[in-house]
Motif scaffolding. Structure first.
Motif, PDB file in Angstrom:
ATOM      1  N   THR A 101       2.567  22.768   0.585  1.00 32.53           N
ATOM      2  CA  THR A 101       3.255  22.899   1.870  1.00 32.53           C
ATOM      3  C   THR A 101       3.785  21.548   2.335  1.00 32.53           C
ATOM      4  O   THR A 101       4.367  21.443   3.401  1.00 32.53           O
ATOM      5  CB  THR A 101       2.293  23.460   2.942  1.00 32.53           C
ATOM      6  N   PHE A 102       3.571  20.537   1.488  1.00 33.59           N
ATOM      7  CA  PHE A 102       3.977  19.175   1.834  1.00 33.59           C
ATOM      8  C   PHE A 102       4.578  18.548   0.586  1.00 33.59           C
ATOM      9  O   PHE A 102       4.003  18.615  -0.485  1.00 33.59           O
ATOM     10  CB  PHE A 102       2.758  18.363   2.304  1.00 33.59           C
ATOM     11  N   ASP A 103       5.765  17.972   0.711  1.00 34.60           N
ATOM     12  CA  ASP A 103       6.409  17.351  -0.441  1.00 34.60           C
ATOM     13  C   ASP A 103       6.359  15.830  -0.313  1.00 34.60           C
ATOM     14  O   ASP A 103       6.183  15.281   0.776  1.00 34.60           O
ATOM     15  CB  ASP A 103       7.867  17.806  -0.554  1.00 34.60           C
ATOM     16  N   ILE A 104       6.506  15.173  -1.449  1.00 35.98           N
ATOM     17  CA  ILE A 104       6.557  13.714  -1.475  1.00 35.98           C
ATOM     18  C   ILE A 104       8.010  13.283  -1.647  1.00 35.98           C
ATOM     19  O   ILE A 104       8.880  14.105  -1.953  1.00 35.98           O
ATOM     20  CB  ILE A 104       5.713  13.143  -2.639  1.00 35.98           C
ATOM     21  N   ASP A 105       8.271  12.026  -1.462  1.00 41.27           N
ATOM     22  CA  ASP A 105       9.603  11.483  -1.672  1.00 41.27           C
ATOM     23  C   ASP A 105       9.770  11.179  -3.159  1.00 41.27           C
ATOM     24  O   ASP A 105       9.152  10.247  -3.679  1.00 41.27           O
ATOM     25  CB  ASP A 105       9.786  10.207  -0.850  1.00 41.27           C
ATOM     26  N   PRO A 106      10.565  11.972  -3.868  1.00 34.26           N
ATOM     27  CA  PRO A 106      10.698  11.753  -5.322  1.00 34.26           C
ATOM     28  C   PRO A 106      11.346  10.426  -5.679  1.00 34.26           C
ATOM     29  O   PRO A 106      11.223   9.956  -6.812  1.00 34.26           O
ATOM     30  CB  PRO A 106      11.580  12.933  -5.772  1.00 34.26           C
ATOM     31  N   ASP A 107      12.009   9.817  -4.720  1.00 34.51           N
ATOM     32  CA  ASP A 107      12.663   8.532  -4.975  1.00 34.51           C
ATOM     33  C   ASP A 107      11.798   7.359  -4.530  1.00 34.51           C
ATOM     34  O   ASP A 107      12.185   6.196  -4.684  1.00 34.51           O
ATOM     35  CB  ASP A 107      14.018   8.468  -4.249  1.00 34.51           C
ATOM     36  N   GLY A 108      10.641   7.653  -3.964  1.00 35.24           N
ATOM     37  CA  GLY A 108       9.760   6.587  -3.498  1.00 35.24           C
ATOM     38  C   GLY A 108       9.169   5.818  -4.671  1.00 35.24           C
ATOM     39  O   GLY A 108       8.905   6.381  -5.732  1.00 35.24           O
ATOM     40  N   ARG A 109       8.991   4.543  -4.489  1.00 36.23           N
ATOM     41  CA  ARG A 109       8.435   3.696  -5.543  1.00 36.23           C
ATOM     42  C   ARG A 109       7.101   3.130  -5.087  1.00 36.23           C
ATOM     43  O   ARG A 109       6.959   2.642  -3.962  1.00 36.23           O
ATOM     44  CB  ARG A 109       9.380   2.543  -5.880  1.00 36.23           C
ATOM     45  N   LEU A 110       6.124   3.216  -5.962  1.00 33.50           N
ATOM     46  CA  LEU A 110       4.792   2.719  -5.658  1.00 33.50           C
ATOM     47  C   LEU A 110       4.632   1.278  -6.136  1.00 33.50           C
ATOM     48  O   LEU A 110       4.982   0.956  -7.272  1.00 33.50           O
ATOM     49  CB  LEU A 110       3.737   3.604  -6.340  1.00 33.50           C
ATOM     50  N   ASP A 111       4.122   0.442  -5.270  1.00 31.17           N
ATOM     51  CA  ASP A 111       3.781  -0.920  -5.665  1.00 31.17           C
ATOM     52  C   ASP A 111       2.404  -0.857  -6.320  1.00 31.17           C
ATOM     53  O   ASP A 111       1.391  -0.679  -5.656  1.00 31.17           O
ATOM     54  CB  ASP A 111       3.748  -1.828  -4.436  1.00 31.17           C
ATOM     55  N   VAL A 112       2.378  -0.961  -7.655  1.00 27.45           N
ATOM     56  CA  VAL A 112       1.136  -0.796  -8.396  1.00 27.45           C
ATOM     57  C   VAL A 112       0.124  -1.864  -8.021  1.00 27.45           C
ATOM     58  O   VAL A 112      -1.090  -1.616  -8.022  1.00 27.45           O
ATOM     59  CB  VAL A 112       1.411  -0.818  -9.920  1.00 27.45           C
TER      60      VAL A 112
END
Length: 322
Positions: A13-24
């Motif tokens: 019921t909640f989506d993430i930002d597919p273009d978001g980038r994670l700072d590892v």
């Protein structure tokens, strides 16, 4: 017990930002803080647990931290080498640790079973060495002077009784139990599926059931599945497969099939294992604060992370929503 898709699927019921980038680097820092916070908590007394039992649980978290570092080192090499694929096999170890922690925080007796299972394996290995090498002079000093005292010291700290040791010898060597000794078998620590069956908390069970298909997939990379060698061939500079892929295609396969799942499952295992420990320390505000911060990142990183948050983590941490 069989776990089917219909049993565990949870529509998002909640989506993430597919273009978001994670700072590892941020994620790595959070995991280190989680491990530090939970091992610090485990230095304090917990109801029904001995000091040694809490130390053993603490060591598990330190080991998970080391394994995550190894995973990161493999992933840093990227698709330039087939070795990066082995990060997925190590991620499986992280999930296995989560299953183990869930039983250990449910009942302290499972800590003893875990440790005694380790000792049994070490002793069986020693017995095998002794049987195979007892006629070789160069092994005499180890087998007769150094090896057995080490096994005995491990037995002492593992809490294995004389009866349990004698039972292992009878089982493995086919000898009879000494006169007056009663058989006492060392229980085998449950595998993940057996853990699910033994877990009593409903939310904890649902969480582990949802993670089981992920665990099964990662098992394939530890068992030499076709997917494992296909990925490795795609990244091997001398393979025919690699020659049919562009650099961009290889990078895409690496990120989607290796980098993201290895990071996700390793991170999720560490963070959720620490969440389970909060059930032993419900008043530990500092531990919960670090975990909530970690979940803020993890739930935005992947849909599975958000699912595990909704199933289990948010109620354990006492949070309504992130």
């Amino acid at each position: 017990m069989k776990i089917r898709v219909i049993d565990v699927a949870r529509p998002s019921t909640f989506d993430i930002d597919p273009d978001g980038r994670l700072d590892v680097a941020v994620l790595d820092s959070l995991l280190k803080r989680c491990v530090a916070a939970v091992t610090n908590s485990l230095k304090s007394p917990a109801s029904r647990y001995s000091t040694l039992q809490l130390v053993h649980i603490s060591w598990m978290f330190e080991a998970m931290g080391f394994t995550h570092t190894t995973i990161r080192n493999l992933l840093t090499q990227g698709p330039k080498t087939p070795a990066c694929v082995d990060a997925l096999a190590l991620a499986r170890l992280q999930l296995e640790a989560l299953y183990s922690v869930c039983l250990m925080v449910q009942d302290p007796s499972f800590v003893d079973i875990y440790v005694k299972s380790f000792w049994r394996g070490a002793y069986v290995r020693f017995l095998l060495d002794r049987e195979e090498r007892k006629d070789l002079p160069r092994f005499a000093e180890y087998l007769n002077q150094r090896g057995l005292p080490l096994i005995e010291e491990l037995r002492r700290v593992s809490g294995v009784t004389d009866e349990e040791k004698a039972t292992v010898e009878a089982e493995e060597l086919g000898t009879s139990l000494p006169l007056g000794v009663t058989e006492a078998k060392i229980k085998q620590f449950p595998t993940p599926m057996k853990v699910i069956e033994k877990v009593t908390d409903a939310e904890r069970k649902k969480m582990l059931m949802r993670l089981y298909p992920e665990y099964r997939r990662l098992c394939g990379f530890a068992h030499g599945s076709a997917q494992s060698w296909m990925f490795k061939n795609a990244f091997w500079e001398r393979s025919v497969t690699r020659q049919h892929l562009t650099d961009a295609q290889r990078q895409g396969v690496f990120e989607k099939e290796v980098l993201d799942p290895a990071l996700l499952h390793s991170s999720l295992a560490v963070i959720q294992s620490a969440c389970e420990v909060t059930t032993l320390y419900p008043a530990d505000v500092e531990l919960k604060a670090v975990l909530i911060e970690a979940w803020n990142v993890l739930s935005e990183m992947n849909l599975l992370g958000r699912t595990i948050w909704d199933i289990r983590a948010k109620s354990v941490l006492g949070v309504v929503q992130l």
